[in-house]
Design a protein around this motif. Sequence first.
Motif, PDB file in Angstrom:
ATOM      1  N   HIS A   1     -12.815 -46.439 -59.684  1.00  0.00           N
ATOM      2  CA  HIS A   1     -13.212 -47.744 -59.161  1.00  0.00           C
ATOM      3  C   HIS A   1     -12.192 -48.312 -58.185  1.00  0.00           C
ATOM      4  O   HIS A   1     -12.441 -49.355 -57.569  1.00  0.00           O
ATOM      5  N   THR A   2     -11.056 -47.650 -58.050  1.00  0.00           N
ATOM      6  CA  THR A   2     -10.013 -48.183 -57.186  1.00  0.00           C
ATOM      7  C   THR A   2     -10.485 -48.324 -55.742  1.00  0.00           C
ATOM      8  O   THR A   2     -10.308 -49.378 -55.110  1.00  0.00           O
ATOM      9  N   LEU A   3     -11.108 -47.273 -55.217  1.00  0.00           N
ATOM     10  CA  LEU A   3     -11.550 -47.306 -53.826  1.00  0.00           C
ATOM     11  C   LEU A   3     -12.632 -48.364 -53.585  1.00  0.00           C
ATOM     12  O   LEU A   3     -12.535 -49.138 -52.618  1.00  0.00           O
ATOM     13  N   PRO A   4     -13.679 -48.453 -54.440  1.00  0.00           N
ATOM     14  CA  PRO A   4     -14.668 -49.521 -54.236  1.00  0.00           C
ATOM     15  C   PRO A   4     -14.063 -50.921 -54.317  1.00  0.00           C
ATOM     16  O   PRO A   4     -14.444 -51.797 -53.531  1.00  0.00           O
ATOM     17  N   LEU A   5     -13.134 -51.124 -55.245  1.00  0.00           N
ATOM     18  CA  LEU A   5     -12.518 -52.448 -55.369  1.00  0.00           C
ATOM     19  C   LEU A   5     -11.641 -52.761 -54.157  1.00  0.00           C
ATOM     20  O   LEU A   5     -11.603 -53.902 -53.687  1.00  0.00           O
ATOM     21  N   MET A   6     -10.951 -51.736 -53.649  1.00  0.00           N
ATOM     22  CA  MET A   6     -10.184 -51.933 -52.419  1.00  0.00           C
ATOM     23  C   MET A   6     -11.121 -52.259 -51.262  1.00  0.00           C
ATOM     24  O   MET A   6     -10.799 -53.098 -50.399  1.00  0.00           O
TER      25      MET A   6
END
Length: 326
Positions: free
Chosen positions: A38-43
Motif C-alpha cells: 500500500h506504500t505506493l498507492p498512499l504515496m
Amino acid sequence: MRAKVSAVERMSLWDKMVSLFNRKGAHSAHDEGAARRHTLPLMAYVLSCVVFGTSPPVVKTALNYYSPSVLLFWCMFIAMLTVMPFALKSIRQVKIKSKKELFLLLMLFMCDPVAYFGFEALAINNATASQASMAGAVSPMIITFFAWLFLKERFSRVVWGGLALTVFGVMLLSAVSQVTETATHPVLGSFFMVLSRCGAAFFIIILRYFEGRFPLSAIIWMQFLVASIFYCPAVINEPALGLQSTILPLVLIIYQGAVVTLGGQMLSAYAVSYAPSHMIGILTPVYPLCAVFFSMLIMGDRLISTQWMAFVLILAGMFICQRFRK
C-alpha cells in the motif's frame, strides 16, 4: 460468496467509492505484507493532494488573464487530449444499453467535472485562494450527509456532531472573511466551494449505478470531453480562442489542465483503487493543508486568528466524520 456479499453491504459510502473502480483494493488489506504493497498507492494519494493543493493559487493567478469559462475550457480540452492515447482502446468497451444510462452518464459528467471545477473556479474568483481551500475541506461532511439523505445510511451522534462542527467552521470562516481587492465576495466564494463539493458527492452517488461497468480511462476521457463541449461556447467568439500570447498565462493553463486536472485525478483514482479506505481517510486533510500552504506561499495570503480557528474546526469535523462513520 455469501460472506463477500454481506461484507459489501456493510460498507459505507466512502468505502464503496474507494473500491468502485477496482475490487482488488477491497481485499488486499487482509493479505500478508499489505502495508508494503500500500506504500505506493498512499504515496500517490499524498502526491495527488499536493498537486491539487497547487490548484487554488494557480487558478487565482490564471484568472488575472482568463475568464473562468475560458480557463475551464482549455483545462478540460488539454486534459482530454492528454488522456486520449490511453483511452482509445477502452472507449470501444463502453456500450450504453438504454436512454436511462445515457441520461445518468450525462448527469455524471455534469456533476464532475462541469459543476465541480466550474463552481471551484467561481469560488476562487470571489475569495482568496486560502479561503476557498478551507471551505473546500467540507467534502467528507457532504458525502456523509448525502449518504444519509439518499442512501439511507445511519450514523452515530458523534458523526452528526462532526457534521455540525464542520458547518459551524464554514459559517465562522465566511463571517470573519474580509472583503479585499482579491476577495470581493468571500461569503459567495465559500458558497460556491460548497456547491463544488456537492457536485463531487453527486458524482460519487451516480457512479455507483455504473459500478464496474466501464473502464476508468474511458470514464475520465468522457468526463473531459463533455466538459470541453460544455465550456466551448465561451471561446468561440474570443480572439485567438481566448488564449494569451505571453508565456506565463500559457504555462498556467497547460499546468492546470495537464498536471492538476488530469494528473491529480489519475493519481487519486489509482490511490483509492488500491489503498484501504481507512488509510485514505486519514490522509484526507492533506489536501486543504497543502492548498492553504501553497496559497500563502505563492499568493502571499495571510489568515487572521479567527480564520485559523475556523479552519481547525473544519478539519476536526472532517476527521470525526471520517473516523467514526462506520
